[in-house]
Each structure stands twice: as C-alpha cells, then as structure tokens.
Design an enzyme around this catalytic site. Structure first.
Site, PDB file in Angstrom:
ATOM      1  N   LYS A 260       0.813  -1.273   0.033  1.00  0.00           N
ATOM      2  CA  LYS A 260       0.025   0.053   0.056  1.00  0.00           C
ATOM      3  C   LYS A 260       0.975   1.218   0.068  1.00  0.00           C
ATOM      4  O   LYS A 260       1.394   1.552   0.790  1.00  0.00           O
ATOM      5  CB  LYS A 260      -0.875   0.088   1.384  1.00  0.00           C
ATOM      6  N   ARG A 265      -3.248   8.001  -5.589  1.00  0.00           N
ATOM      7  CA  ARG A 265      -4.259   6.970  -6.291  1.00  0.00           C
ATOM      8  C   ARG A 265      -4.501   7.558  -7.672  1.00  0.00           C
ATOM      9  O   ARG A 265      -4.859   8.772  -7.856  1.00  0.00           O
ATOM     10  CB  ARG A 265      -5.371   6.417  -5.706  1.00  0.00           C
ATOM     11  N   ARG A 280      -8.286  10.191  -7.293  1.00  0.00           N
ATOM     12  CA  ARG A 280      -9.372   9.413  -6.354  1.00  0.00           C
ATOM     13  C   ARG A 280     -10.593  10.355  -6.313  1.00  0.00           C
ATOM     14  O   ARG A 280     -11.664   9.398  -6.416  1.00  0.00           O
ATOM     15  CB  ARG A 280      -8.815   9.274  -5.035  1.00  0.00           C
ATOM     16  N   PHE A 350      -1.652  -1.557 -10.074  1.00  0.00           N
ATOM     17  CA  PHE A 350      -2.434  -2.616  -9.470  1.00  0.00           C
ATOM     18  C   PHE A 350      -3.816  -3.081 -10.083  1.00  0.00           C
ATOM     19  O   PHE A 350      -4.278  -4.378  -9.727  1.00  0.00           O
ATOM     20  CB  PHE A 350      -2.741  -2.574  -7.837  1.00  0.00           C
ATOM     21  N   ARG A 427     -17.393   0.001  -1.160  1.00  0.00           N
ATOM     22  CA  ARG A 427     -16.342  -0.546  -0.358  1.00  0.00           C
ATOM     23  C   ARG A 427     -16.798  -1.911   0.359  1.00  0.00           C
ATOM     24  O   ARG A 427     -17.991  -2.162   0.562  1.00  0.00           O
ATOM     25  CB  ARG A 427     -16.341   0.631   0.937  1.00  0.00           C
ATOM     26  N   LYS A 433      -7.275  -3.178   3.786  1.00  0.00           N
ATOM     27  CA  LYS A 433      -6.202  -2.901   4.337  1.00  0.00           C
ATOM     28  C   LYS A 433      -5.511  -3.202   5.636  1.00  0.00           C
ATOM     29  O   LYS A 433      -6.403  -3.208   6.553  1.00  0.00           O
ATOM     30  CB  LYS A 433      -6.180  -1.355   3.866  1.00  0.00           C
TER      31      LYS A 433
END
Length: 600
Positions: A260, A265, A280, A350, A427, A433
């Site tokens: 991470k 991002r 993001r 990723f 989410r 995480k």
C-alpha cells in the site's frame, strides 16, 4: 424548460431537511424536466456546470465581481449591495431583495431589460458557461457583463439562486445518492432500479449523462453501460481490519497482497496516443503529470485501456520511495518541468478495468492482474505493484514488515476468488487494508468531514480552533458526528483554517448533517481530514453508530488529533459509521484477548 421551475424547487428544497421529502421533491422536478436538458438540471443540483473530470475551469467569480454585477443588474451603487450583505450575510438573498425594489423593477422595465419571456435553463447554462470559460485580457469585464445581463433578465427568486450558484453556496443539501433515488422513482415509479442506476454511475461517473440516458432511452438502456475512455470509473474502496489471520479468513483463505504505497491514487485512461489521468476524486490531473503521460504512451502496449495505480514520489538519486508530502510540493510548483526534475515519480499499477473495448470490471482479480502484466512493456518507471500470493499468515506478516521497511504504508490484502470483481464505487471486504500500528493509538487513522467549528479560548480566543468532524453514511446519505478536533494544528494551519471555514460558513445546519451538538458555526461539508486518536469509545454526544452498541450512545474518537487534509478524497470517500463500528469491535476483541492472557 424555464429556469423559474428549478429556482422554485431549490427554494422548496432549502426549507426541508427530511431525506424522504427531499427525494419526493426531486422526483417531482425530474418528472417535469425537459428530457433534452435534464443533464444540465442534474449538474446545477450538484452545484457545478459539468463533471469534474472534464477539467474545465470553475466560474472564477469572486465576491467583488459578484457585487459589481448585482449593482449593475439592479442599477444601484456597489456600496448599497455591500451594506445589504453586511446585514443579510448572503449575496443571493441580497440580489433577490434588490430585484424586488420598485426602483429596480421600474428602471429595468423602462430600459427594456425585462422581456415577457422568462429565462430558460439552456439560456442560463449558456451564460454561466460563457462566464466560466472567459479567460485572458478582458475576461473580467466579460464575466461581469454576462452575469449582470443574466441577473437583469432573472426574476428575484431566479437571481437568488443564480448568485448562490456562482458564489458556490447553493445549499440545497442533496448528495448523489438522493439524486439516484429520485431518478429511479421519477422514471420507474419506485427505487427498485436504484442499484442499476448506481452501477451505471459507478462505471461512468457522470450523473448528468446517466440521467439523460434514463430520460431519453429508459432505465433499461443502462444495462449496456460499460467503462469508457475519458470518463472515470468510481474507484473501488477497501475495508480495514487489524488482525492478519482474520483478514485472510475474510478473503477466503488465499490472497493477492500488494504494497500500500504512500502516493496519489490514479486512474489512467489511454486511447491511441491520448492519455487522461484522474485522481481518486475523479478530477482530471493529467496536466500535473506530463511525465506519466509519456510513460504510458511509451510503455503501455494497448490501443484502448483503463488501468489503476499509485503515483509515488521517488528519490532522484536512489529511486527510493519518498513521502506523500513530496507530491504535494510538486503540485505547488509553477514550473512543471522543474517539478519533474526535483520530484520525479514512479507509477505502481495494481488493476485493469478496460482492455480494447472489453469490460474487465466483472472479471476476477487474477484475470485482471494477468492482463495488466501483459500490457506493460519492460521499463523502470511503470511497475506492477510489489506483491505476493499467499494463504499463510506468517508470510503475510513478513511481507507486511517488508512493505513498511521499504517506505510503504502497509499492505492491501485482496481476494482472488471467482467473485473478486472490481466493485466500482463500493467499499467491501474483497480488498482489506492492513496498516502499521500506531503504538498506543488507534490501529488506523480515520478520514472525517468538517461539518462545524467552535471558537477557542485563551490564546486561541476569537479563532475557530476546534472542528466538529463527521463520518459519511452512504446508506442514508448523511454525515454523523464523531468527534471535536482541536489538536494537531500548527499556528499557520490555524490561520489558514479561519479563511477556509468562513468561505463555507452556513446560516444553518446542512440538511445532510445529523448532529446533537450545536457548534458556533455550521459549514458546508467540503473538507476531509485524516484524524488519529487513542481509541474508539462510547459517547452520548455523537450520532455516529447511535444506539448500535449502547442505548443513547454513539461512537467517538478519544483524544483526536489532526494529521493532514485529504484533498485527494471527496466527502463521500470519508470513513463510514460501519467502519468505525468495526474498529470499535476490534478494540473490544483486543481487550478481551489481553484479559484472557493476563488470567492465564
């Protein structure tokens, strides 16, 4: 379509706070809206002229220009407008009052400025667009003349909401979730199609465009929506847990584990030589990273692709990862070429969501990752995120400590099961995480939204120095209060805070805020801050997770401390009550384990 209709509904919406009533009113407005301009109606409700990802300029009309435009429109001196503003505190209200005066009405009628035809949505939108796009020499006069002309033709109520829109203070308190509910009800008679609308919006983050498709083609047309280069996908978000064994169990026993990274991002779109980079928050940040644009053109072997990764600052000499703050230094530089030399970046990729017109969001993660690896040519600037596949807790923790020692924040543990799709805009526990412990503090920080502020005492007397912070509840589209934060700010940050908050000060609580506390000032939910504290604890003062643990009590952060502003996050990206509840449960489990160890 008459703009008067929108102004009338804005006036009704402003007076109510019940989400059910807000949705019902909005449903009624959408039923009456012209199908050809419903996209513009949605943008206006969102308080914008176009989606953020287009990268077009904002209106760029400050208070002084607004005052001048109002004074010209109603034929009074600027001093009159300024005096009224001191009394009322709202330029929109001032414009409406001055438009109602006999002097204004008679003079404008005499000049022929008021025609029998009212303002249309198209005409209003066109004038506002002209104001926003005016630049260079003479642009100030163009903005003033265009706005004054628009206000001359507007009715008092229309003038109120035009001025508020331009001032960035529309204050109707409606989020995207409420808009989607209203669209479903308006065009299908129920909210049952809301999941389909949300799925389409998650894949193509332009709610105005989604509304227009529904109005013109029917809601079923949304089933054909897929990712499109140039329109960002709403990012997939991770849950958080602190126990590695529980994390592995939650994702099905086997996982892909990525570093991470402490960077920005980025969602990167490529079609032939055209490259777009979105943050993001879905803002177009392409111009900030011309070096990344060149890397993508050179090293991504695909004509049409949407990929995702983290842009990370690296040391120019050693190529080691540098802190996130260095990216912020880069952004503040006026000379982008100098910034590239001083603060070089690498990109750690990723995920892949689109490849040559094929939607990859519904494919499992291993398939997406395999395709991502295939499209990257060997190079030293674009990398696949450092990762392992594992089903072993010890290996997970070994990799976690390896990530920390190499400058990462922690790791992202990702499901590799058949259902490990890319959950755009959601989410969930497909991604979890795991971040470093903060010794005696909470296992992780939280990202909360500022909804109010309190004046300080002593040396901070007369200054807003304590912030009322809230979590975002996506199920109710509301902000639930969590804590008051007064520590962690430097003197310079406190000084900056005064200006920041006064620009978004509200006369009353935003309809989306659920609070038992009454701060000295309410503010528009706009800023997200990262907060750390000692622990999550019960509190009778706060509404986050109210009655979920104990009757009459919510959950709060004990001894909260400000870490930094999260400008990369929208208010809907803030930590949710569900996450805070999970953090509280983690704390209880940890205490039970410690007690059990002591007893043993």
């Amino acid at each position: 379509m008459e703009f008067k209709l929108i102004a009338e509904y804005f006036d009704k919406l402003e007076k109510i706070s019940s989400r059910l009533q807000l949705t019902a009113l909005l449903t009624d407005l959408f039923k009456k809206a012209d199908k050809n301009v419903i996209d513009k109606v949605v943008y206006l409700i969102q308080g914008k002229l176009w989606p953020d990802f287009l990268g077009y300029p904002e209106l760029g009309v400050g208070e002084k220009l607004l005052i001048k435009a109002i004074s010209i429109a109603v034929n009074v001196k600027e001093e009159v407008v300024e005096e009224q503003l001191k009394v009322v505190g709202d330029l929109g209200e001032v414009a409406m009052r001055l438009k109602k005066t006999p002097q204004s009405a008679s003079i404008l009628s005499f000049l022929g400025a008021q025609s029998n035809e009212g303002l249309t949505v198209e005409e209003t939108y066109e004038s506002l667009t002209k104001i926003a796009l005016a630049s260079g020499e003479g642009s100030r006069d163009i903005k003033i003349r265009s706005l004054a002309g628009l206000l001359k033709k507007a009715s008092p109520l229309e003038a109120k909401y035009i001025v508020r829109f331009v001032d960035g203070r529309l204050r109707v308190g409606i989020g995207d979730a409420t808009i989607m509910d209203a669209l479903s009800t308006a065009f299908t008679g129920s909210t049952s199609f809301r999941p389909l609308i949300e799925r389409a919006y998650n894949l193509r983050a332009d709610l105005g465009n989604i509304a227009k498709i529904i109005a013109q083609q029917g809601v079923e047309a949304l089933k054909d929506i897929k990712p499109q280069v140039g329109i960002p996908i709403r990012p997939m978000l991770a849950e958080r847990m602190s126990d590695p064994a529980e994390i592995l169990a939650k994702v099905g026993g086997e996982a892909l584990v990525d570093y991470k990274y402490d960077g920005e991002r980025a969602q990167i779109h490529k079609k032939d030589k055209e490259v777009y980079i979105f943050s993001r928050r879905l803002e177009n940040i392409t111009r900030m990273y011309p070096d990344v644009v060149e890397y993508v053109r050179e090293y991504i072997n695909a004509n049409e692709v949407i990929i995702e990764g983290e842009i990370v600052a690296v040391d120019p000499e050693s190529n080691e990862i540098r802190p996130f703050q260095e990216l912020m230094h880069r952004k503040r530089k006026n000379d982008i070429n100098e910034a590239i030399k001083e603060y070089p970046v690498n990109v750690y990729l990723f995920d892949l969501m689109l490849y040559e017109d094929a939607d990859y969001t519904m494919k499992p993660l291993p398939e997406r990752r395999k395709k991502l690896e295939e499209v990257i040519k060997p190079n030293d600037k674009l990398h696949i995120a450092h990762h392992i596949y594992t089903n072993n807790v010890d290996k997970l923790m070994e990799f976690f400590y390896d990530a920390i020692s190499n400058g990462a924040e922690g790791v992202m543990v990702k499901s590799v099961a058949k259902d490990s799709i890319y959950q755009a805009g959601s989410r969930g526990f497909l991604w979890i995480k795991l971040k470093r412990d903060y010794q005696s503090e909470m296992a992780d920080s939280v990202d909360l939204v500022v909804v109010g502020a309190f004046y300080g005492r002593g040396k901070r007397g007369g200054k807003l120095s304590s912030l009322l912070m809230a979590a975002y509840d996506p199920e109710t589209d509301t902000f639930k209060t969590v804590c008051k934060v007064a520590s962690g700010f430097s003197d310079a940050e406190l000084d900056e805070l005064q200006k920041k908050l006064m620009e978004i000060k509200l006369d009353k609580k935003d309809p989306r805020v659920d609070s038992q506390l009454e701060p000295d000032i309410w503010v528009e939910p706009k800023y997200v801050a990262e907060i750390i504290g000692a622990e999550i604890t019960l509190s009778p003062e706060h509404t986050c997770c109210k009655d979920m643990v104990s009757k009459g009590a919510g959950l709060s952060v004990r001894f909260p401390r400000f870490i930094r502003w999260r400008d990369d996050k929208s208010i809907e990206d803030a930590t949710t009550p569900k996450e805070i509840y999970e953090m509280y449960k983690m704390k209880l489990r940890k205490k039970e384990e410690e007690q059990h160890t002591d007893e043993a």
